[in-house]
Design a protein around this motif. Structure first.
Motif, short mmCIF file in Angstrom:
data_model
loop_
_atom_site.label_atom_id
_atom_site.label_comp_id
_atom_site.label_asym_id
_atom_site.label_seq_id
_atom_site.Cartn_x
_atom_site.Cartn_y
_atom_site.Cartn_z
N LEU A 1 30.11 39.06 31.82
CA LEU A 1 31.27 39.20 32.70
C LEU A 1 31.11 38.58 34.10
CD1 LEU A 1 32.47 42.84 31.93
CD2 LEU A 1 33.74 40.73 31.53
N VAL B 1 31.96 34.59 34.68
CA VAL B 1 33.33 34.20 34.31
C VAL B 1 34.36 34.94 35.16
CG1 VAL B 1 32.76 33.47 31.97
CG2 VAL B 1 33.44 35.85 32.38
N ALA B 2 34.14 36.22 35.40
CA ALA B 2 35.11 36.99 36.18
C ALA B 2 35.19 36.47 37.61
CB ALA B 2 34.74 38.47 36.16
N THR C 1 38.06 31.54 27.82
CA THR C 1 38.52 32.74 27.13
C THR C 1 38.86 33.85 28.12
OG1 THR C 1 36.21 33.43 26.80
CG2 THR C 1 37.28 32.28 24.97
N PHE C 2 38.12 33.91 29.23
CA PHE C 2 38.42 34.93 30.23
C PHE C 2 39.68 34.58 31.01
CE2 PHE C 2 37.91 37.57 33.97
CZ PHE C 2 37.37 38.75 33.46
N GLN D 1 42.93 35.36 29.05
CA GLN D 1 43.24 36.79 29.00
C GLN D 1 43.72 37.32 30.36
OE1 GLN D 1 40.38 39.33 26.55
NE2 GLN D 1 39.14 37.55 27.06
N VAL E 1 39.79 45.21 32.76
CA VAL E 1 38.73 45.21 31.74
C VAL E 1 38.58 46.62 31.17
CG1 VAL E 1 36.27 44.83 31.32
CG2 VAL E 1 37.54 43.26 32.81
N VAL F 1 41.59 42.84 29.20
CA VAL F 1 40.69 41.68 29.28
C VAL F 1 39.32 42.14 28.81
CG1 VAL F 1 39.71 39.90 30.77
CG2 VAL F 1 41.97 40.85 31.30
N PRO G 1 35.18 40.79 27.47
CA PRO G 1 34.23 39.69 27.28
C PRO G 1 34.27 39.23 25.83
CG PRO G 1 33.06 41.78 27.48
CD PRO G 1 34.50 42.06 27.78
N GLY H 1 33.54 31.58 23.56
CA GLY H 1 33.12 32.65 24.45
C GLY H 1 31.68 32.51 24.90
#
Length: 318
Positions: free
Chosen positions: A120, A123-124, A154-155, A158, A280, A285, A287, A312
């Motif tokens: 996470l 990417v977050a 992918t993150f 979402q 999350v 959302v 992972p 991912g």
């Protein structure tokens, strides 16, 4: 402790699981007993000798981890031993333990298994800081994400959908197209078969390609659009048509996360915890984990990333 060291610049085979000095916990730092790390493109570049860690960072690859707080340094009141956390790093994640400034440490979101949380932080923080803090994507606007099947892609798909935007993404295979549609993408473009700039007009574009896509990205922007470049997989230098940019009153931003000072990273981390973690925890959302590989077998994880067949994140677990 043990850590993955780079014997010399080269292919995945240069990654070796060796004994390494234990990290020292300095004032303002948190020592994490690592449960998992994750593989990022920056790790590949470092392995190849093209991306040295910032001054003061550990020499081992790894830009994110999850684990349990083992010790806290002086002046740290936000965390205590035993806390389950994940963290954004300047390096050193491919190891059994890592010391990190407390500002870059986050609680594991509710409902996320400890190992999965390693996928996470990078990417977050990348998506939130670039798409929303810099790109200012708003509800109802269109986001174009290049490389929609990647960890960042992918993150981004979402998160943008969860916050009410329309999402278009590019992928290279039909199988990846199906996966990103399942994540919520409204439109998927196979870049091997179609020119994305003929298909979409976007308010914000998140780009990992750089030079190769610059002209197409400018063409794909709407009036007032924002192009945010975070990668150079398609090269460093290209001609920018300032007339086209001017006519659209558009903007181009180029950013990096790893080299930012601690205070800047800390501001991003706090904003992520406030704005992204609730989504999350609610399951809006999640992972996306392609595979879990033992950390000692980091070379195999890098081969997997190099193949380009993953969707991912690829995690390195202990």
């Amino acid at each position: 402790m043990r850590a993955i060291e780079i014997a010399e610049p080269g292919g995945p085979e240069v990654l070796e699981w060796r004994e390494a000095p234990d990290p020292r916990v300095e004032r303002g730092e948190v020592l994490i007993e690592v449960a998992a790390s994750a593989v990022n493109r920056a790790d590949v570049l470092q392995r190849q000798g093209f991306y040295e860690p910032p001054p003061g960072a550990p020499p081992y690859p790894g830009l994110e981890v999850s684990g349990v707080v083992a010790e806290v340094g002086a002046d740290v009141e936000q965390f205590r031993p035993g806390d389950e956390v994940c963290a954004l790093l300047a390096g050193g994640g491919y190891a059994e333990r890592v010391a990190v400034p407390w500002q870059q440490v986050m609680p594991v979101p509710d409902g996320v298994p400890l190992r999965e949380a390693a996928g996470l932080p990078e990417v977050a923080c990348t998506v939130w800081s670039n798409v929303f803090m810099i790109g200012r994507l708003r509800k109802g606007e269109t986001l174009l994400v290049h490389g929609g099947a990647s960890g960042i892609g992918t993150f981004a798909v979402q998160l943008a959908k969860a916050l009410g935007s329309r999402v278009v993404t590019t992928v290279g295979t039909a199988a990846k197209a199906e996966r990103v549609r399942e994540l919520g993408a409204d439109e998927v473009i196979n870049y091997r078969e179609e020119d994305f700039a003929d298909k979409v007009r976007a308010d914000v574009i998140l780009d990992i390609m750089g030079a190769k896509y610059l002209a197409g990205n400018v063409r794909a922007l709407r009036t007032g659009g924002r192009l945010v470049v975070i990668g150079l997989q398609g090269g460093r230098k290209a001609e920018l048509d300032l007339g086209a940019l001017l006519a659209k009153r558009a903007a181009v931003h180029a950013t990096a996360l790893r080299s930012r000072p601690v205070d800047e990273k800390g501001a991003i981390v706090r904003s992520v915890v406030d704005n992204v973690w609730p989504l999350v925890s609610a399951g809006a959302v999640r992972p996306v984990v392609h595979a879990e590989v033992p950390m000692a077998d980091a070379a195999e994880a890098h081969r997997m990333l190099d193949s380009g067949e993953h969707v991912g994140k690829i995690l390195l677990v202990r």
